[in-house]
Design an enzyme around this catalytic site. Structure first.
Site, PDB file in Angstrom:
ATOM      1  CE  LYS A   9      -4.147  -2.316   2.006  1.00  0.00           C
ATOM      2  NZ  LYS A   9      -5.212  -2.320   3.097  1.00  0.00           N
ATOM      3  CE1 TYR A  49      -9.151  -3.286  -0.606  1.00  0.00           C
ATOM      4  CE2 TYR A  49      -8.165  -1.361  -1.989  1.00  0.00           C
ATOM      5  CZ  TYR A  49      -8.181  -2.515  -1.078  1.00  0.00           C
ATOM      6  OH  TYR A  49      -6.833  -2.456  -0.354  1.00  0.00           O
ATOM      7  CG  ASN A 112      -4.335  -2.872   6.499  1.00  0.00           C
ATOM      8  OD1 ASN A 112      -3.813  -2.345   5.594  1.00  0.00           O
ATOM      9  ND2 ASN A 112      -5.121  -3.584   6.569  1.00  0.00           N
ATOM     10  CG  HIS A 115      -5.459  -6.472  -0.963  1.00  0.00           C
ATOM     11  ND1 HIS A 115      -6.677  -6.374  -0.432  1.00  0.00           N
ATOM     12  CD2 HIS A 115      -5.434  -7.204  -2.035  1.00  0.00           C
ATOM     13  CE1 HIS A 115      -7.287  -7.492  -1.133  1.00  0.00           C
ATOM     14  NE2 HIS A 115      -6.449  -8.054  -2.061  1.00  0.00           N
ATOM     15  CD  GLU A 126      -7.994  -9.180  -4.575  1.00  0.00           C
ATOM     16  OE1 GLU A 126      -8.864  -9.012  -3.870  1.00  0.00           O
ATOM     17  OE2 GLU A 126      -6.855  -9.660  -4.220  1.00  0.00           O
TER      18      GLU A 126
HETATM   19  O1  CDP Z   1      -7.429  -6.426   4.088  1.00  0.00           O
HETATM   20  P1  CDP Z   1      -8.243  -7.427   4.777  1.00  0.00           P
HETATM   21  O2  CDP Z   1      -8.684  -8.365   3.801  1.00  0.00           O
HETATM   22  O3  CDP Z   1      -7.416  -7.970   5.892  1.00  0.00           O
HETATM   23  O4  CDP Z   1      -9.548  -6.507   5.464  1.00  0.00           O
HETATM   24  P2  CDP Z   1     -10.866  -6.310   4.655  1.00  0.00           P
HETATM   25  O5  CDP Z   1     -11.770  -6.606   5.750  1.00  0.00           O
HETATM   26  O6  CDP Z   1     -11.216  -6.869   3.368  1.00  0.00           O
HETATM   27  O7  CDP Z   1     -10.861  -4.656   4.413  1.00  0.00           O
HETATM   28  C1  CDP Z   1     -10.117  -4.114   3.273  1.00  0.00           C
HETATM   29  C2  CDP Z   1      -9.386  -3.037   3.767  1.00  0.00           C
HETATM   30  O8  CDP Z   1     -10.108  -1.919   4.265  1.00  0.00           O
HETATM   31  C3  CDP Z   1      -8.349  -3.119   4.816  1.00  0.00           C
HETATM   32  O9  CDP Z   1      -7.131  -3.835   4.533  1.00  0.00           O
HETATM   33  C4  CDP Z   1      -8.142  -1.894   5.531  1.00  0.00           C
HETATM   34  O10 CDP Z   1      -7.101  -0.947   4.629  1.00  0.00           O
HETATM   35  C5  CDP Z   1      -9.256  -1.083   5.284  1.00  0.00           C
HETATM   36  N1  CDP Z   1     -10.489  -1.218   6.285  1.00  0.00           N
HETATM   37  C6  CDP Z   1     -10.475   0.014   7.253  1.00  0.00           C
HETATM   38  O11 CDP Z   1     -10.227   1.092   6.605  1.00  0.00           O
HETATM   39  N2  CDP Z   1     -11.418  -0.058   8.076  1.00  0.00           N
HETATM   40  C7  CDP Z   1     -12.169  -0.900   8.576  1.00  0.00           C
HETATM   41  N3  CDP Z   1     -12.983  -1.041   9.555  1.00  0.00           N
HETATM   42  C8  CDP Z   1     -12.001  -2.218   7.872  1.00  0.00           C
HETATM   43  C9  CDP Z   1     -10.920  -2.422   6.798  1.00  0.00           C
HETATM   44 MG    MG Z   2     -10.161  -8.272   2.061  1.00  0.00          MG
END
Ligand code: CDP
Ligand code: MG
Length: 134
Positions: A9, A49, A112, A115, A126
């Site tokens: 990221k 996304y 974080n 991805h 993707e």
């Molecule tokens: O990336 P991952 O699959 O672990 O998490 P996700 O639930 O698919 O969410 C995608 C991305 O959205 C996360 O990696 C975070 O950068 C962001 N996110 C966020 O900003 N706030 C949240 N409450 C959950 C996710």
């Molecule tokens: Mg995800």
């Protein structure tokens, strides 16, 4: 061998941490098949996304992901999807285990570090967005 997709990221590229993370991938025996640095335009980021469209964090996530350069990697390994998610760690860096990428390089829930695809099907979708004609 299974394929998966990893994206570094914007804060990782900005902070110059891409080399350390790529090194970690190689040490964990992922083969790097493709790698591309690029900046998301708005519509590609929304497509990437799309599964999160409508959630409260969607708009700030798109703003963040289009704010700077990212690096996409096609990786290959046995059980690549599962092994990469293990190496990446929990979505929230505050909950990620020591030794994981998000523990070491993540800042907060949104910023974080990386991805990683959550299934072989997501990986295929993707990869098609980030590496279109290949
Ligand atoms: O990336 P991952 O699959 O672990 O998490 P996700 O639930 O698919 O969410 C995608 C991305 O959205 C996360 O990696 C975070 O950068 C962001 N996110 C966020 O900003 N706030 C949240 N409450 C959950 C996710
Ligand atoms: Mg995800």
């Amino acid at each position: 061998m299974e394929r998966t997709f990893l994206m570094l990221k914007p804060e990782i590229v900005e902070r110059g941490l891409q080399g350390e993370i790529i090194d970690l991938l190689i040490k964990n025996r992922f083969a790097i098949r493709k790698m591309r640095q690029f900046r998301f335009d708005e519509s590609s980021a929304r497509r990437f996304y799309a599964v999160h469209d409508g959630k409260d964090f969607f708009e700030p996530l798109i703003a963040y992901m289009t704010s700077g350069s990212v690096i996409g990697l096609e990786l290959e390994k046995e059980d690549a999807v599962l092994h990469l998610r293990e190496l990446v760690g929990a979505t929230d860096p505050a909950e990620a285990r020591p030794g994981t990428v998000r523990y070491m390089y993540g800042t907060d829930l949104r910023h974080n570090a990386v991805h990683a695809s959550d299934s072989p099907e997501s990986a295929q979708k993707e990869l098609a967005i980030v590496f279109p004609k290949s």
